[in-house]
Scaffold this motif. Structure first.
Motif, mmCIF file in Angstrom:
data_model
loop_
_atom_site.group_PDB
_atom_site.id
_atom_site.type_symbol
_atom_site.label_atom_id
_atom_site.label_comp_id
_atom_site.label_asym_id
_atom_site.label_seq_id
_atom_site.Cartn_x
_atom_site.Cartn_y
_atom_site.Cartn_z
ATOM 1 N N PRO A 39 -12.115 9.889 -10.504
ATOM 2 C CA PRO A 39 -11.567 9.477 -9.195
ATOM 3 C C PRO A 39 -10.899 10.370 -8.371
ATOM 4 O O PRO A 39 -10.927 10.239 -6.984
ATOM 5 N N ASP A 40 -10.310 11.184 -9.170
ATOM 6 C CA ASP A 40 -9.644 12.249 -8.419
ATOM 7 C C ASP A 40 -10.363 13.082 -7.319
ATOM 8 O O ASP A 40 -9.783 13.433 -6.555
ATOM 9 N N ARG A 41 -11.439 13.270 -7.689
ATOM 10 C CA ARG A 41 -12.571 14.319 -7.103
ATOM 11 C C ARG A 41 -12.870 13.574 -5.855
ATOM 12 O O ARG A 41 -12.770 14.147 -4.674
ATOM 13 N N MET A 42 -13.089 12.352 -5.697
ATOM 14 C CA MET A 42 -13.393 11.437 -4.506
ATOM 15 C C MET A 42 -11.938 11.434 -3.577
ATOM 16 O O MET A 42 -12.109 11.634 -2.287
ATOM 17 N N ILE A 43 -10.953 11.343 -4.080
ATOM 18 C CA ILE A 43 -9.682 11.358 -3.380
ATOM 19 C C ILE A 43 -9.485 12.776 -2.636
ATOM 20 O O ILE A 43 -9.230 13.175 -1.543
ATOM 21 N N GLU A 44 -9.833 13.775 -3.533
ATOM 22 C CA GLU A 44 -9.529 15.159 -3.041
ATOM 23 C C GLU A 44 -10.727 15.401 -1.892
ATOM 24 O O GLU A 44 -10.344 16.363 -1.047
ATOM 25 N N GLU A 45 -11.624 14.815 -1.841
ATOM 26 C CA GLU A 45 -12.924 15.057 -0.963
ATOM 27 C C GLU A 45 -12.699 14.201 0.269
ATOM 28 O O GLU A 45 -13.704 14.012 1.222
ATOM 29 N N GLY A 46 -11.396 13.476 0.186
ATOM 30 C CA GLY A 46 -11.065 12.720 1.652
ATOM 31 C C GLY A 46 -11.145 11.226 1.539
ATOM 32 O O GLY A 46 -11.180 10.337 2.356
ATOM 33 N N GLY A 47 -11.798 10.702 0.298
ATOM 34 C CA GLY A 47 -11.921 9.273 -0.155
ATOM 35 C C GLY A 47 -10.687 8.637 -0.462
ATOM 36 O O GLY A 47 -9.521 9.252 -0.409
ATOM 37 N N GLU A 48 -10.894 7.644 -1.007
ATOM 38 C CA GLU A 48 -9.915 6.763 -1.676
ATOM 39 C C GLU A 48 -10.359 5.758 -2.757
ATOM 40 O O GLU A 48 -11.447 5.500 -2.708
ATOM 41 N N VAL A 49 -9.303 5.516 -3.529
ATOM 42 C CA VAL A 49 -9.675 4.440 -4.677
ATOM 43 C C VAL A 49 -8.307 3.417 -4.465
ATOM 44 O O VAL A 49 -7.318 3.801 -4.441
ATOM 45 N N PHE A 50 -8.698 2.112 -4.481
ATOM 46 C CA PHE A 50 -7.867 1.178 -4.191
ATOM 47 C C PHE A 50 -7.901 0.047 -5.543
ATOM 48 O O PHE A 50 -8.865 0.027 -6.155
ATOM 49 N N LEU A 51 -6.847 -0.193 -5.990
ATOM 50 C CA LEU A 51 -6.565 -1.266 -7.119
ATOM 51 C C LEU A 51 -5.878 -2.533 -6.736
ATOM 52 O O LEU A 51 -5.031 -2.351 -6.362
ATOM 53 N N ALA A 52 -6.438 -3.322 -7.418
ATOM 54 C CA ALA A 52 -5.887 -4.798 -7.354
ATOM 55 C C ALA A 52 -4.698 -4.853 -8.720
ATOM 56 O O ALA A 52 -5.337 -4.686 -9.678
ATOM 57 N N GLN A 53 -3.491 -5.086 -8.528
ATOM 58 C CA GLN A 53 -2.662 -5.185 -9.413
ATOM 59 C C GLN A 53 -1.968 -6.693 -9.299
ATOM 60 O O GLN A 53 -1.230 -7.091 -8.472
ATOM 61 N N GLU A 54 -1.776 -7.093 -10.426
ATOM 62 C CA GLU A 54 -1.174 -8.395 -10.732
ATOM 63 C C GLU A 54 0.161 -8.325 -10.754
ATOM 64 O O GLU A 54 0.671 -6.944 -10.868
ATOM 65 N N ASP A 55 1.230 -9.215 -10.602
ATOM 66 C CA ASP A 55 2.466 -9.233 -10.573
ATOM 67 C C ASP A 55 3.059 -8.421 -12.019
ATOM 68 O O ASP A 55 4.101 -7.674 -11.960
ATOM 69 N N ASP A 56 2.313 -8.822 -12.996
ATOM 70 C CA ASP A 56 2.962 -8.216 -14.324
ATOM 71 C C ASP A 56 2.462 -6.901 -14.412
ATOM 72 O O ASP A 56 2.816 -6.047 -15.593
ATOM 73 N N GLY A 57 1.860 -5.968 -13.326
ATOM 74 C CA GLY A 57 1.512 -4.696 -13.595
ATOM 75 C C GLY A 57 0.028 -4.545 -14.007
ATOM 76 O O GLY A 57 -0.551 -3.325 -13.956
ATOM 77 N N ARG A 58 -0.519 -5.457 -14.536
ATOM 78 C CA ARG A 58 -2.014 -5.345 -14.925
ATOM 79 C C ARG A 58 -3.223 -5.183 -13.691
ATOM 80 O O ARG A 58 -3.153 -5.605 -12.648
ATOM 81 N N ILE A 59 -3.984 -4.266 -14.063
ATOM 82 C CA ILE A 59 -4.869 -3.827 -12.878
ATOM 83 C C ILE A 59 -6.027 -4.930 -12.998
ATOM 84 O O ILE A 59 -6.610 -4.868 -14.323
#
Length: 149
Positions: A39-59
């Motif tokens: 995923p870092d490659r996509m971010i380095e090339e101008g993209g993004e990765v979003f995650l949904a995180q529960e209140d307890d920290g779980r993705i």
């Protein structure tokens, strides 16, 4: 639940969520493994990765955005089976669309598969329109959609 940007500490969760749905629907391809393993490659090339995180920290969900010049492609939307029905997919898509819009892009595009009815329904509700399918890097995709921004 909140939407956060990807950090390396969440790599295992990203892989687990992706592999779960790709295997369930028999859609796993080598390009998928490459994409979610780096995923870092996509971010380095101008993209993004979003995650949904529960209140307890779980993705519990993830989506990737790849910069493609005038447009961005939304990729790998996935929500953990145990977390379905909580609105994570919609929140992830809204974050992706807002990110694309904030970058001044003209449209958001995506490719999907006819087996993914719930995802297609979400895309439709968010305003995505079906367009003529164009072959891309996924052999198992068979539907193209786009959202003009």
């Amino acid at each position: 639940m909140k939407i956060i940007r990807y950090r390396r500490e969440y790599k295992d969760a990203l892989l687990q969520i992706s592999m779960e749905w790709l295997n369930r629907y028999e859609l796993l391809e080598d390009v998928d493994i490459e994409m979610v393993s780096n995923p870092d490659r996509m971010i380095e090339e101008g993209g993004e990765v979003f995650l949904a995180q529960e209140d307890d920290g779980r993705i519990i969900g993830m989506v990737m955005v790849e910069d493609q010049g005038e447009a961005c492609e939304i990729l790998k939307l996935g929500v953990a089976e145990s977390a379905r029905g909580k609105g994570a997919g919609r929140k992830l898509m809204e974050a992706a669309i807002e990110d694309i819009r904030s970058k001044g892009k003209k449209k958001a595009v995506l490719c999907t598969n006819h087996k993914l009815a719930a995802a297609r329904h979400l895309y439709e509700r968010l305003g995505f329109q079906y367009v003529d399918y164009e072959k891309n890097h996924f052999d198992l995709s068979d539907i193209s959609m786009e959202l003009n921004l």
